[in-house]
Each structure stands twice: as C-alpha cells, then as structure tokens.
Design a protein around this motif. Structure first.
Motif, PDB file in Angstrom:
ATOM      1  N   GLN A 102       0.830  -1.199   0.000  1.00 52.00           N
ATOM      2  CA  GLN A 102       0.000   0.000   0.000  1.00 52.00           C
ATOM      3  C   GLN A 102       0.872   1.259   0.000  1.00 52.00           C
ATOM      4  O   GLN A 102       0.568   2.238  -0.687  1.00 52.00           O
ATOM      5  CB  GLN A 102      -0.932   0.001   1.203  1.00 52.00           C
ATOM      6  N   GLN A 103       1.971   1.239   0.746  1.00 50.85           N
ATOM      7  CA  GLN A 103       2.854   2.395   0.719  1.00 50.85           C
ATOM      8  C   GLN A 103       3.511   2.553  -0.643  1.00 50.85           C
ATOM      9  O   GLN A 103       3.720   3.682  -1.114  1.00 50.85           O
ATOM     10  CB  GLN A 103       3.939   2.309   1.791  1.00 50.85           C
ATOM     11  N   ALA A 104       3.812   1.448  -1.301  1.00 51.68           N
ATOM     12  CA  ALA A 104       4.390   1.539  -2.640  1.00 51.68           C
ATOM     13  C   ALA A 104       3.446   2.286  -3.574  1.00 51.68           C
ATOM     14  O   ALA A 104       3.878   3.135  -4.368  1.00 51.68           O
ATOM     15  CB  ALA A 104       4.693   0.144  -3.180  1.00 51.68           C
ATOM     16  N   LEU A 105       2.155   1.990  -3.484  1.00 56.08           N
ATOM     17  CA  LEU A 105       1.172   2.680  -4.325  1.00 56.08           C
ATOM     18  C   LEU A 105       1.110   4.164  -3.969  1.00 56.08           C
ATOM     19  O   LEU A 105       0.986   5.025  -4.854  1.00 56.08           O
ATOM     20  CB  LEU A 105      -0.195   2.032  -4.170  1.00 56.08           C
ATOM     21  N   ASP A 106       1.196   4.471  -2.689  1.00 55.25           N
ATOM     22  CA  ASP A 106       1.195   5.864  -2.260  1.00 55.25           C
ATOM     23  C   ASP A 106       2.425   6.596  -2.804  1.00 55.25           C
ATOM     24  O   ASP A 106       2.337   7.744  -3.243  1.00 55.25           O
ATOM     25  CB  ASP A 106       1.156   5.945  -0.741  1.00 55.25           C
ATOM     26  N   LEU A 107       3.575   5.925  -2.802  1.00 52.32           N
ATOM     27  CA  LEU A 107       4.793   6.537  -3.332  1.00 52.32           C
ATOM     28  C   LEU A 107       4.697   6.749  -4.836  1.00 52.32           C
ATOM     29  O   LEU A 107       5.177   7.759  -5.365  1.00 52.32           O
ATOM     30  CB  LEU A 107       6.004   5.669  -2.988  1.00 52.32           C
ATOM     31  N   VAL A 108       4.073   5.800  -5.534  1.00 53.92           N
ATOM     32  CA  VAL A 108       3.846   5.979  -6.970  1.00 53.92           C
ATOM     33  C   VAL A 108       3.006   7.229  -7.205  1.00 53.92           C
ATOM     34  O   VAL A 108       3.311   8.069  -8.074  1.00 53.92           O
ATOM     35  CB  VAL A 108       3.148   4.744  -7.568  1.00 53.92           C
ATOM     36  N   ALA A 109       1.937   7.367  -6.422  1.00 52.09           N
ATOM     37  CA  ALA A 109       1.064   8.527  -6.578  1.00 52.09           C
ATOM     38  C   ALA A 109       1.800   9.825  -6.253  1.00 52.09           C
ATOM     39  O   ALA A 109       1.679  10.824  -6.977  1.00 52.09           O
ATOM     40  CB  ALA A 109      -0.170   8.369  -5.692  1.00 52.09           C
ATOM     41  N   CYS A 132      -6.494   6.313  -2.901  1.00 54.86           N
ATOM     42  CA  CYS A 132      -5.143   6.873  -2.865  1.00 54.86           C
ATOM     43  C   CYS A 132      -4.902   7.796  -4.054  1.00 54.86           C
ATOM     44  O   CYS A 132      -4.438   8.937  -3.893  1.00 54.86           O
ATOM     45  CB  CYS A 132      -4.126   5.731  -2.857  1.00 54.86           C
ATOM     46  N   PHE A 133      -5.206   7.336  -5.248  1.00 54.27           N
ATOM     47  CA  PHE A 133      -4.948   8.135  -6.439  1.00 54.27           C
ATOM     48  C   PHE A 133      -5.819   9.387  -6.468  1.00 54.27           C
ATOM     49  O   PHE A 133      -5.367  10.455  -6.887  1.00 54.27           O
ATOM     50  CB  PHE A 133      -5.161   7.295  -7.694  1.00 54.27           C
ATOM     51  N   ARG A 134      -7.052   9.254  -6.019  1.00 53.15           N
ATOM     52  CA  ARG A 134      -7.921  10.431  -5.986  1.00 53.15           C
ATOM     53  C   ARG A 134      -7.437  11.461  -4.965  1.00 53.15           C
ATOM     54  O   ARG A 134      -7.615  12.662  -5.152  1.00 53.15           O
ATOM     55  CB  ARG A 134      -9.360  10.005  -5.673  1.00 53.15           C
ATOM     56  N   ASP A 231      11.691  -0.030 -18.681  1.00 55.84           N
ATOM     57  CA  ASP A 231      11.828   1.413 -18.446  1.00 55.84           C
ATOM     58  C   ASP A 231      10.506   2.072 -18.080  1.00 55.84           C
ATOM     59  O   ASP A 231      10.493   3.228 -17.634  1.00 55.84           O
ATOM     60  CB  ASP A 231      12.383   2.105 -19.695  1.00 55.84           C
ATOM     61  N   TRP A 232       9.395   1.370 -18.279  1.00 57.57           N
ATOM     62  CA  TRP A 232       8.074   1.941 -18.038  1.00 57.57           C
ATOM     63  C   TRP A 232       7.263   1.129 -17.038  1.00 57.57           C
ATOM     64  O   TRP A 232       6.068   1.345 -16.882  1.00 57.57           O
ATOM     65  CB  TRP A 232       7.294   2.046 -19.360  1.00 57.57           C
ATOM     66  N   LEU A 233       7.928   0.200 -16.331  1.00 58.98           N
ATOM     67  CA  LEU A 233       7.218  -0.736 -15.463  1.00 58.98           C
ATOM     68  C   LEU A 233       7.565  -0.520 -14.000  1.00 58.98           C
ATOM     69  O   LEU A 233       8.734  -0.432 -13.628  1.00 58.98           O
ATOM     70  CB  LEU A 233       7.564  -2.176 -15.869  1.00 58.98           C
ATOM     71  N   VAL A 234       6.520  -0.451 -13.168  1.00 60.76           N
ATOM     72  CA  VAL A 234       6.663  -0.436 -11.709  1.00 60.76           C
ATOM     73  C   VAL A 234       6.000  -1.704 -11.188  1.00 60.76           C
ATOM     74  O   VAL A 234       4.870  -2.018 -11.556  1.00 60.76           O
ATOM     75  CB  VAL A 234       5.986   0.798 -11.088  1.00 60.76           C
ATOM     76  N   LEU A 259      12.603   5.315  -8.804  1.00 62.80           N
ATOM     77  CA  LEU A 259      12.907   4.715  -7.503  1.00 62.80           C
ATOM     78  C   LEU A 259      13.589   5.731  -6.585  1.00 62.80           C
ATOM     79  O   LEU A 259      13.285   5.801  -5.382  1.00 62.80           O
ATOM     80  CB  LEU A 259      13.795   3.484  -7.705  1.00 62.80           C
ATOM     81  N   ALA A 260      14.494   6.529  -7.147  1.00 61.35           N
ATOM     82  CA  ALA A 260      15.194   7.531  -6.334  1.00 61.35           C
ATOM     83  C   ALA A 260      14.220   8.556  -5.769  1.00 61.35           C
ATOM     84  O   ALA A 260      14.335   8.961  -4.603  1.00 61.35           O
ATOM     85  CB  ALA A 260      16.255   8.226  -7.188  1.00 61.35           C
ATOM     86  N   ARG A 261      13.253   8.973  -6.573  1.00 58.50           N
ATOM     87  CA  ARG A 261      12.269   9.936  -6.086  1.00 58.50           C
ATOM     88  C   ARG A 261      11.327   9.304  -5.058  1.00 58.50           C
ATOM     89  O   ARG A 261      10.891   9.961  -4.114  1.00 58.50           O
ATOM     90  CB  ARG A 261      11.487  10.515  -7.264  1.00 58.50           C
ATOM     91  N   ALA A 262      11.026   8.028  -5.242  1.00 54.25           N
ATOM     92  CA  ALA A 262      10.201   7.329  -4.260  1.00 54.25           C
ATOM     93  C   ALA A 262      10.917   7.232  -2.916  1.00 54.25           C
ATOM     94  O   ALA A 262      10.303   7.391  -1.854  1.00 54.25           O
ATOM     95  CB  ALA A 262       9.835   5.941  -4.769  1.00 54.25           C
TER      96      ALA A 262
END
Length: 400
Positions: A102-109, A132-134, A231-234, A259-262
């Motif tokens: 769940q935190q991974a998804l939050d970091l993506v957002a 999360c996305f909303r 290059d486009w996959l998380v 990943l660095a920004r996450a």
C-alpha cells in the motif's frame, strides 16, 4: 470557526469496506467481507524463530534506525525470491522495501500524479487504490475487464485517447475481480507501455496464491522479452498475503529515476520500514520456510474456494454468475435477477446482515459508473462448513 481541511480530502470518502466492519458485531455472523488472510495460516513458529535469529545475530541493526531503501539482507532475499519466480536482472539495489505494498502505491502517486492527471485503472479495481490516487487529484478512467483480465484492445483505445500518467493493473487474481491476465494480454500490455511511453504499475500481492497450475509470469518477469518495457514498469510486491500482514513488508521495483524519487518521498513519510520487521522477514526467507508455507496456504484456500463455488452454484443457481477462482482470496459475482431474485448488491448486503452473513457490495470498486449487481466474497477466513452455511444464509437473503 471550523478547522479548514485540505481540499484534496474532498476527493475521497471513508472506505465502504471499513464502514461495513462496524456492522459485524452481531453474534454468530459469518463474514465473507474481509480482504485479509486467515491468521490460522500464519507460520508462527517460523516467524518466532526468525525474529529470535534477528535479535540474536544482529540486534543492533534490527533495533536501530535503518536505510530508507531498506534493510540490505532483506533486499537481497527479496531479489532472490523474485529470481526464483523468473524475474531476471533485478539486483537488491533495484528495489526498495516499503511499509506494505500500500505504501508503494502511495509513493507511486506522490512521485507521478499531479491534480487533473488521467490515470487508468481496471473496472473494478482495489478500492484503496482508487482512494489513494484520488487523494492526489487523479482523474480516474476505468478499463473494462473479463475473466482474462483487462481487455487490452479497449485499454489501448483509452491510452490513446487519454494519454494517462500511468496505468494501474492487478494482473494476477485481482482484487476484487479474481481475474488473471492471460499471457498474450500481458505481453500486449508491455508492448503498449513502450509504444505509448506510459508507466504501467503492476500490483502483485496475490500471485503466489494459486490453486493447481501456476499463473503466467508477472509483467516484471516477462519484461525481459519486450525490449524497453522495463523502463516503463513499476512492480509492487508484498509478504502480507503469504506470510503476515502485521509485518507490513512490501517492496517496489521501478526504473532508477523513479525509484530515487520514491526513496526521497519515503524519507519524508516514515524514514524507513521497521528494521525489526525487515530483519525478521529476511531471516524467514533465508531459512527456506516459504515454499512449505505457500504449499499449505494454497491447499487450504483452494479447498475453500471450491467449497464456495460449489455452494454458490447449488444454493443460488442461475441467480448469480461468477468465474471459479484459480487463486487469490476472492470470488467476484454478479446477481442476474433470474427468477425475480434481487439484483442489487447494496440491498442484498443489508438483507444478508440480517440473515447473519456479510460480504462487500461491488459498487465501491468502480472508479466510474458502478455495476450495482456485483459483490465480492472472500473465502479466506471461513472454513468449509462456515462457507456452506454462509452461502445458504446468503441464498435466504436473496429470496427474502
């Protein structure tokens, strides 16, 4: 004067599932509502031994602050775990440990979504992802699915039309749909990522919970066959459904710049995932107990899934339509209204509580126009006898 809350909170509501739990205090109720594993399946002895080893062998590291990227021995074990499932070329430094997926998804957002950005999700999809996305201002677009996962032709049309910031998928035993993306469609999704230079987020918390034949390889594993797709996959993984949700150990694989920004955003939120939990998970994986644990939970959940499918067919007949799950934790069903039976999931949920059984109506899992006739049933936490009893109660509620 009232507190002035952030405007982004206007975009979300409390979870319909969490709200439903408030109704479950009735004695004797049988719940198919939860999305969590059966605590009786936890390998308590193995986790106890792993935590003891963490304290015995490196107590300072296990109890101290740690690197935001994650505890290095765990990163090494997770890279090996993924390699055992056909994932090539992911070094320990190519993933970060998160506090659950769940935190991974939050970091993506946090790292990708600006207010107003288009984001494509499956219809239906994981409710917490919608929320999360909303929260970050995403304008969500639902892509239709069937028993083989997202319909890739329609997905391509939506990508071409909306040019989304990202596409979020649960390819294997989706929550709530239970659907599994076919091998052919998986390759097509990776090709679309390259063609449209669109980020694809693969959420994979259920992929190890298969019954019988293993599902197709993950998008991450297949990415080596589609040049440029990595290059486009998380990829978001988790130990919650297979080991213990309480450890809150997940991970994310992503292109280095993302990943660095996450990692930077994770520093701002929790500094790092619990080092003690990470050390425990690392020792557990190193001890080699995971294969036996997976074999056990697969067998138990397979029996329960079959029992639920058999009961739905015998008790509800043509009043319900569903695909027998091949893995995961859920049956996704649709009320047909046959024979004049109720065809509204929300109305049935209220009747079902009165009959002593609970499930989650399907409507909240849609980011747009919901299918009100749908419902999600979890077979994970009830044994076969209670499943049969609960579905019998559901049939009574349906025809009440």
């Amino acid at each position: 004067m009232p507190i002035a809350f952030a405007q982004r909170l206007n975009q979300v509501e409390t979870s319909a599932i969490r709200e439903l739990f408030k109704l479950l205090g009735k004695p004797g109720i049988i719940s198919f509502a939860g999305g969590f594993p059966d605590s009786a399946m936890f390998d308590v002895d193995g986790i106890r031994a792993a935590s003891a080893a963490a304290l015995a062998q490196e107590p300072g590291a296990a109890l101290q602050y740690g690197a935001t990227e994650g505890y290095q021995p765990l990163r090494e074990q997770l890279a090996a775990f993924m390699a055992s499932k056909g994932v090539q070329g992911v070094a320990p430094e190519g993933l970060i440990v998160t506090t659950g997926s769940q935190q991974a998804l939050d970091l993506v957002a946090k790292t990708l979504i600006d207010p107003g950005d288009k984001v494509i999700v499956e219809a239906p999809t994981f409710l917490a992802t919608i929320q999360c996305f909303r929260l970050y201002g995403a304008d969500l677009v639902g892509a239709p699915i069937d028993g083989d996962g997202v319909q890739v032709d329609r997905l391509e049309q939506l990508i071409a039309e909306h040019r989304p910031k990202l596409v979020y998928l649960i390819p294997t035993f989706g929550n709530p749909s239970g659907a599994t993306l076919s091998l052919e469609r998986r390759k097509k999704v990776l090709e679309l990522a390259v063609k449209y230079q669109t980020v694809i987020v693969e959420d994979d918390p259920y992929g190890d919970l298969y019954f019988g034949e293993a599902p197709p390889p993950s998008l991450l594993a297949l990415s080596s066959q589609v040049p440029g797709s990595r290059d486009w996959l998380v990829h978001c993984g988790s130990l919650s459904k297979v080991l213990s949700p309480g450890l809150r150990v997940g991970w994310m694989v992503a292109p280095p710049e993302l990943l660095a920004r996450a990692v930077m955003c994770k520093q701002f939120s929790d500094a790092h995932t619990s080092t003690f939990a990470q050390a425990t998970a690392a020792h557990y994986l190193q001890a080699g107990r995971m294969p036996a644990t997976l074999a056990n939970v697969r067998a138990v959940y397979a029996e329960r899934a079959q029992a639920m499918g058999d009961a739905l067919r015998s008790e509800l007949g043509d009043a319900v339509d569903f695909v027998q799950p091949r893995g995961g934790l859920f049956v996704w069903a649709r009320l047909t209204g046959a024979g004049g039976a109720l065809a509204d999931g929300n109305a049935l949920a209220k009747r079902a509580i009165d009959k002593g059984v609970a499930f989650v109506p399907g409507a909240p899992f849609f980011c747009g126009a919901p299918d009100a006739a749908t419902l999600r049933l979890s077979f994970a936490t009830a044994d076969v006898v209670r499943i049969r009893d609960g579905i019998a109660r559901l049939a009574q509620a349906l025809r009440a």
